[in-house]
Design an enzyme around this catalytic site. Structure first.
Site, short mmCIF file in Angstrom:
data_model
loop_
_atom_site.label_atom_id
_atom_site.label_comp_id
_atom_site.label_asym_id
_atom_site.label_seq_id
_atom_site.Cartn_x
_atom_site.Cartn_y
_atom_site.Cartn_z
N HIS A 1 0.86 -1.18 0.00
CA HIS A 1 0.00 0.00 0.00
C HIS A 1 0.90 1.24 0.00
O HIS A 1 1.98 1.22 0.62
CB HIS A 1 -0.87 0.06 1.27
N CYS B 1 -1.92 2.77 9.00
CA CYS B 1 -2.99 1.85 8.61
C CYS B 1 -4.14 1.89 9.61
O CYS B 1 -5.29 1.61 9.27
CB CYS B 1 -2.47 0.41 8.55
#
Ligand code: ARG
Length: 695
Positions: A169, A265
């Site tokens: 990511h 996150c």
């Protein structure tokens, strides 16, 4: 933008755990994460952020172990919540909960088409202070989603391609900071993406994080004002950030690292620090092209190669149509839509697909012709040619390109009608000529690739070293006889090793027998051939006895001197100074030779062409119309000649070094054969087959 604390969402880790593997961090960790430790670490992060931000806590939904990574729920801008479309099916059930929760907070939920994977803020980060969104693709989020985001948000979206699965990511390797700065881990990105970052962020505003920091998720950081919160940051990194005015607060989140997540996150920004002024629609730089492939796509792995090529080059594809040939002898057809983050990258991808025989689907675009404005210089985005037969479309009609060769430019003379496009070296481009640019209106004919199942394995592209050389030579001799029987042309490119290994007399015999139509070599082969004829040595070694001769090192210089005195090799033959050998036979039998010089040449012989541009041109003329070229123990001249040879010419490469043979024989077709063996032995066998009567 305001000074009041920003709002950040966090989701409770009630059901956190590693229950499946969807990124490399989770490998081997299933069932190993402790929910209690995770809860403590989450709480510590929460406490750390509480004085800095206004925190909104989303309750966890049962049995969704990754839901605490709320950054993947979606992306928020103003009152818009762009819901995620998970690429990984394990996380897809989170979406309903996320949508309901953020809608209940008064956000307008928008959805992307369900075939456009997008994993929220995990892959999309705003540059504070600018209407610019950095978006990751290549592992989880799709490139297509970036185009949709551009339209939804009216901000410029810069697509960055992630190439390291561990940094799957964007928020694991990239932190945009105010005042046009970024903190990032360069190795997570591909070359073009790095260039894009460098183009937009000047060097003094980029902070490249070291691998050790990156692997402890230093870049998975939450920034609130001038505080940066992260799992880990080395002292060096902390100092460098302090230099930019940031205070780094670290808090252990290693339990979450087992699932591949850390501070960032676990947080979702509900407010973005981008300018308030009304935004105007922005055009997305993402481009796509419809392409078609025909042939034995599966058996020859052509389709795989094409798709790999697209992915490796940072494009994305969708197979829009695929018709499989049902029988072994039936071709398949595939239609692809290929997208790339920019026009430049799309052209690059299509250009690399063309040699596989890929064509534009249905489109009837003409080739784009740009004028040469400086003689000897091509327009910037010229199309570079391959060895394969090529056609270009002009005014709706296809025209075959002449003088096909690789690494050339396609020139179209504006005054010639009908057009006769031809391959031209960049240095030969005349002012005012037009040159094919880009990839529109270009198609390449890929010679049929044979299957590897042996249905046409005769002398095929393989490198023969274990097969008995005699057997290969026998097949080769058969082919050569057939070429000669129909008056075809066989050209020999040879290095001096031919003489050193005692192959000279066999090559001479082949020339005498009319088997060779041209000889291309350098200065050394003729020098040692003539040395042998005059003194019986090759580089001072007596070839009959196989040992060095006292004072023999001078022989080759004496030989050169004798030819220089005569004026040329031909003159030396005419004056009966030279009475045997390879060069002697060439002169006697009218076989043309090109001696292309190089920096290491002694002498040179008067016949050696030391003007390399002239030498290249002479070689190109000599191979015109060749049916077969034998490349014998010469790397420099063999590669040079290989570069000017079009597909369709049989190439036989003989060398004692497998590396040389592989390099030359690897043209990916049935036309090239590599033979790893001693060239003297090879010539002996070949001459015995082809001129047996002489023996
Ligand atoms: N296990 C999760 C996944 O692989 C971790 C997500 C981390 N989130 C993030 N924004 N990087 O999807």
């Amino acid at each position: 933008m305001s000074d009041r604390p920003p709002t950040i969402a966090m989701c409770e880790p009630t059901w956190f755990g590693v229950e499946y593997v969807i990124n490399p961090w989770m490998e081997g960790q299933v069932g190993r994460a402790s929910r209690d430790v995770a809860r403590q670490q989450w709480q510590a992060l929460y406490e750390l952020l509480r004085p800095l931000a206004s925190l909104v806590v989303q309750p966890a939904a049962p049995h969704l172990p990754d839901m605490c990574f709320v950054a993947n729920a979606g992306l928020v801008l103003d009152d818009l919540f762009v819901a995620s479309v998970f690429r990984v099916r394990q996380r897809a059930p989170e979406v309903t909960h996320d949508r309901a929760f953020f809608a209940a907070r008064g956000l307008r939920v928008v959805e992307l088409p369900d075939d456009q994977a997008f994993e929220g803020e995990g892959d999309a980060l705003f540059q504070p202070g600018e209407p610019l969104l950095w978006a990751g693709y290549g592992v989880r989020s799709s490139l297509e989603s970036h185009r949709t985001l551009t339209g939804l948000l009216d901000v410029e979206v810069v697509s960055l391609r992630l190439v390291d699965q561990r940094f799957y990511h964007l928020d694991t390797c990239f932190v945009p900071l105010p005042e046009g700065r970024v903190l990032y881990y360069p190795a997570a990105f591909d070359e073009l993406s790095l260039r894009e970052i460098e183009r937009r962020i000047p060097a003094e505003r980029r902070l490249a994080v070291a691998e050790a920091d990156a692997l402890r998720f230093a870049c998975n950081a939450v920034r609130v004002g001038t505080t940066i919160v992260t799992n880990h940051a080395s002292e060096t990194l902390q100092e460098r950030l302090a230099g930019w005015g940031y205070r780094v607060r670290t808090t252990a989140l290693d339990e979450f690292l087992l699932a591949g997540g850390a501070a960032k996150c676990l947080c979702l920004y509900l407010e973005q620090e981008i300018p308030d002024e009304p935004r105007a629609p922005v055009a997305s730089p993402i481009r796509d092209a419809g392409l078609e492939l025909h042939g034995h796509l599966l058996d020859t792995t052509l389709l795989n190669r094409a798709l790999d090529l697209v992915a490796d080059a940072g494009g994305s594809f969708r197979v829009e149509h695929f018709e499989i040939g049902e029988r072994h002898d039936q071709p398949s057809v595939a239609r692809l839509r290929v997208s790339a983050p920019t026009e430049e990258r799309l052209e690059w991808i299509v250009a690399s697909l063309l040699p596989l025989g890929v064509r534009s689907a249905g489109s009837s675009l003409d080739a784009r012709l740009e004028p040469v404005t400086i003689a000897g210089v091509a327009p910037l985005d010229f199309y570079a040619t391959t060895i394969y037969p090529t056609e270009i479309q002009i005014a709706g009609r296809w025209h075959r390109v002449g003088s096909q060769r690789m690494d050339a430019v396609i020139l179209v003379d504006p005054d010639v009608d009908p057009p006769q496009p031809r391959c031209t070296l960049m240095r030969d481009l005349p002012l005012g000529a037009r040159v094919v640019c880009g990839v529109d209106g270009v198609r390449v004919q890929r010679p049929p690739v044979t299957r590897r199942d042996g249905d046409f394995a005769f002398m095929s592209a393989s490198v023969s070293s274990e097969r008995r050389v005699e057997l290969v030579v026998e097949e080769l001799a058969w082919e050569m006889r057939r070429i000669r029987a129909r008056d075809g042309r066989i050209v020999v490119v040879a290095g001096p090793v031919v003489i050193h290994t005692g192959g000279g007399r066999h090559l001479a015999a082949l020339i005498r027998s009319g088997t060779v139509q041209a000889l291309l070599t350098g200065n050394a082969l003729p020098v040692h051939d003539i040395e042998l004829a005059l003194y019986g040595t090759s580089l001072g070694v007596d070839l009959a006895r196989g040992e060095g001769v006292h004072g023999g090192h001078q022989h080759h210089l004496k030989a050169i001197n004798r030819v220089r005195a005569a004026g040329s090799i031909r003159a030396a033959v005419e004056q009966e100074i030279l009475t045997s050998g390879v060069m002697y036979e060439c002169v006697r039998h009218g076989v043309p030779y090109v001696l292309a010089g190089s920096i290491r040449d002694d002498g040179p012989l008067p016949d050696t062409q030391m003007d390399l541009i002239e030498a290249q041109a002479a070689c190109a003329r000599a191979i015109e119309g060749a049916d077969m070229i034998l490349l014998l123990a010469s790397m420099l001249h063999a590669i040079g000649v290989g570069n000017m040879t079009p597909a369709g010419v049989r190439l036989i490469c003989v060398d004692i070094s497998p590396a040389v043979v592989t390099k030359l024989a690897d043209r990916g077709s049935v036309e090239s054969t590599g033979i790893v063996t001693d060239v003297g032995l090879f010539l002996n066998l070949l001459a015995r087959r082809l001129c047996g009567e002489e023996r």
